[in-house]
Scaffold this motif. Sequence first.
Motif, PDB file in Angstrom:
ATOM      1  N   PRO A 168       3.691  -0.266  -8.788  1.00 43.74           N
ATOM      2  CA  PRO A 168       3.916  -0.999  -7.143  1.00 43.74           C
ATOM      3  C   PRO A 168       4.268  -2.219  -6.585  1.00 43.74           C
ATOM      4  CG  PRO A 168       2.423  -2.112  -8.552  1.00 43.74           C
ATOM      5  CD  PRO A 168       3.162  -0.753  -9.441  1.00 43.74           C
ATOM      6  N   TYR A 169       4.779  -1.792  -4.957  1.00 43.57           N
ATOM      7  CA  TYR A 169       5.658  -2.786  -4.514  1.00 43.57           C
ATOM      8  C   TYR A 169       5.314  -4.112  -4.725  1.00 43.57           C
ATOM      9  CZ  TYR A 169       7.830  -4.925  -0.673  1.00 43.57           C
ATOM     10  OH  TYR A 169       8.455  -6.200   0.492  1.00 43.57           O
ATOM     11  N   ARG A 170       6.400  -5.467  -5.236  1.00 44.65           N
ATOM     12  CA  ARG A 170       5.681  -6.752  -5.462  1.00 44.65           C
ATOM     13  C   ARG A 170       5.966  -7.834  -5.273  1.00 44.65           C
ATOM     14  NH1 ARG A 170       1.796  -6.861  -9.386  1.00 44.65           N
ATOM     15  NH2 ARG A 170       1.532  -5.179 -10.256  1.00 44.65           N
ATOM     16  N   LEU A 179       0.889  -1.116  -0.560  1.00 50.26           N
ATOM     17  CA  LEU A 179      -0.093  -0.003   0.127  1.00 50.26           C
ATOM     18  C   LEU A 179       1.305   1.320  -0.251  1.00 50.26           C
ATOM     19  CD1 LEU A 179      -3.075   1.247  -0.080  1.00 50.26           C
ATOM     20  CD2 LEU A 179      -2.954   1.419   2.680  1.00 50.26           C
ATOM     21  N   TYR A 180       2.239   0.912   0.684  1.00 51.40           N
ATOM     22  CA  TYR A 180       2.953   2.688   0.974  1.00 51.40           C
ATOM     23  C   TYR A 180       4.287   2.055  -0.191  1.00 51.40           C
ATOM     24  CZ  TYR A 180       5.273   6.323   3.572  1.00 51.40           C
ATOM     25  OH  TYR A 180       6.032   6.933   3.398  1.00 51.40           O
ATOM     26  N   ALA A 239      -0.351   7.600  -1.275  1.00 50.02           N
ATOM     27  CA  ALA A 239      -1.920   7.234  -2.438  1.00 50.02           C
ATOM     28  C   ALA A 239      -2.631   8.901  -2.473  1.00 50.02           C
ATOM     29  CB  ALA A 239      -2.974   6.517  -1.691  1.00 50.02           C
ATOM     30  N   MET A 240      -2.764   9.526  -1.366  1.00 49.27           N
ATOM     31  CA  MET A 240      -2.747  10.782  -1.320  1.00 49.27           C
ATOM     32  C   MET A 240      -2.484  11.975  -2.151  1.00 49.27           C
ATOM     33  SD  MET A 240      -5.770  10.919   1.380  1.00 49.27           S
ATOM     34  CE  MET A 240      -5.692  12.803   2.144  1.00 49.27           C
ATOM     35  N   HIS A 288      -6.294  -0.880   0.763  1.00 50.75           N
ATOM     36  CA  HIS A 288      -6.835   0.192   0.802  1.00 50.75           C
ATOM     37  C   HIS A 288      -8.017   0.859   1.507  1.00 50.75           C
ATOM     38  CE1 HIS A 288      -8.004   4.284  -0.537  1.00 50.75           C
ATOM     39  NE2 HIS A 288      -9.272   3.520  -1.517  1.00 50.75           N
ATOM     40  N   TYR A 289      -8.741  -0.787   1.601  1.00 48.22           N
ATOM     41  CA  TYR A 289     -10.562  -0.406   1.769  1.00 48.22           C
ATOM     42  C   TYR A 289     -10.632  -0.934   3.605  1.00 48.22           C
ATOM     43  CZ  TYR A 289     -11.639   0.615  -3.066  1.00 48.22           C
ATOM     44  OH  TYR A 289     -12.067   1.062  -3.653  1.00 48.22           O
TER      45      TYR A 289
END
Length: 522
Positions: free
Chosen positions: A81-83, A74-75, A409-410, A250-251
């Motif tokens: 994206p981190y994988r 998420l960060y 994300a913000m 996230h959710y």
Amino acid sequence: MDARCSRIPDERRGSAVHYTAIVVGAGFGGIGMGVALKRAGIDDFLILEKENGVGGVWRDNIYPGCNCDVPSHLYSFSFAPYRDRRIRYPGQEQILNYLSGVAADEGLLPHLRVGCPVSAATYLEDQGYWEVITAAGLRLMADVVIFAVGQLHRPQLPEFPGEADFVGPTFHTARWDDRHDLRGLEVAVIGTGSSAAQILPTLAATAARVRVFQRTAHWVLPKPRKDFGHLARAVLALPGGHHLYRQALHYGADTVLAPVMWRGWSARPVEWLARWYLRHAISDPALRAAVTPDYPIGGKRIVLDSEYYPTLAYPHVELVTAPIAKMTKEGLETTDGAQHRADAVVYATGFKAPEFLVPMRVRGRRGVELAARWSEGASAFLGIAIPGFPNLFLLAGPNSFNSAGSNPAMKELQMQYILECLRWRDRVGAAAIEVTEAAMENYQQWLEQAIATTVWPPASSWYRHRSGRVTNPWPASARTYRRMLDSYGPESCFRAASRRRDIDMTEAAASSPPRYLLNDAG
């Protein structure tokens, strides 16, 4: 590639170098904004970084045990994206390497200038663009200035009588001095926030004694394991597994953690978990009482850590709750008269987060000083724009820190909004645009009402300016922030500040944000 500030052409004797955009700061915000500009077809920009490398807080904080309390799936940026299927929470060095890799892979190095602190930015109203002055005296011009300096980069150091008498080393966690070997020493740690929680287990493993000086107890939640288990690795190996995991994080954060900030029943499940964990992790009733907060959960940043509580129970670790009265030659003295020996003092005392853009001098239309405008606490429309400061934008500006989820994300939401503003500016043929006073007033009214429903106003924390105003966190969910950005676009909330051609522009007055957004967790 030589990215030093000295590589900027020095034309102080003639006309200054002019860029479409100057981005100040090369942390998550600055790197992400650079990528957004390039992908939007804007290639004429600079990223100015005051230190000698990218990374922001992940470059500055090299203390032992430094890591992020948000899972890196998420960060991380949505476009990079981190994988990793092995590690859920990589450490400081891995996060720094990630940011450096993004900067290189996205072609940002030719735009980057390090060791280049900005001292001033002034809007030249007659010309319709910004003059940016570096600490070295270089003069640069830009149509647009985007400040991406973050909120957690200027250490907060308390002052104690007798500091000059102490003979040992002292340093802040964000200015870690690894020239000093703390093994076998008596170490004092001042503070009990996230940095203190992360550093304590490492210090306790090698120090002769560690005394933790608690100013205010923090709510603590257990943190999942650093590494993924076999089942999680198998799921992440499936097609789309990483994306689904990122979306679930996230959710989940937006649904479970965001409501913690509001007063009433919504915080009870998380507070119950925190109290259960406190009882489970600390068996000593006296120690448990000492670390139990006396304010509602969410009033300060929640600490996510599974090692802090157990380490406090070690026989050579001592929690000191009496306030520090002064420093002495051999340690610290508390207000109860007790003397606490220390060979070294580590300040885990946070940052001057409410002091946005300090020490830069920023002047807008008619020479208005932003510092004067913000003397009672910083404010900006959706944390992004300020009336009277055309073509100036902020990333991680006032009241846009997500205390319950992913701040990269913000920032990505803010980057897209800034690009939308620039596209609208070009469509209407304006050289510069600025948010209207009406939009700012309506947003500020909504913001104050939203903050009044949270647990923050009574609590003292880095969320608040010295005036008492809550200036840093966003008082709703990330989904609410996205919806407000979608609802209040530049066509309804901005006006032309200057024009490239003769056009008929009327100042748009923004309507008040819908009432359903208040207290909206969805």
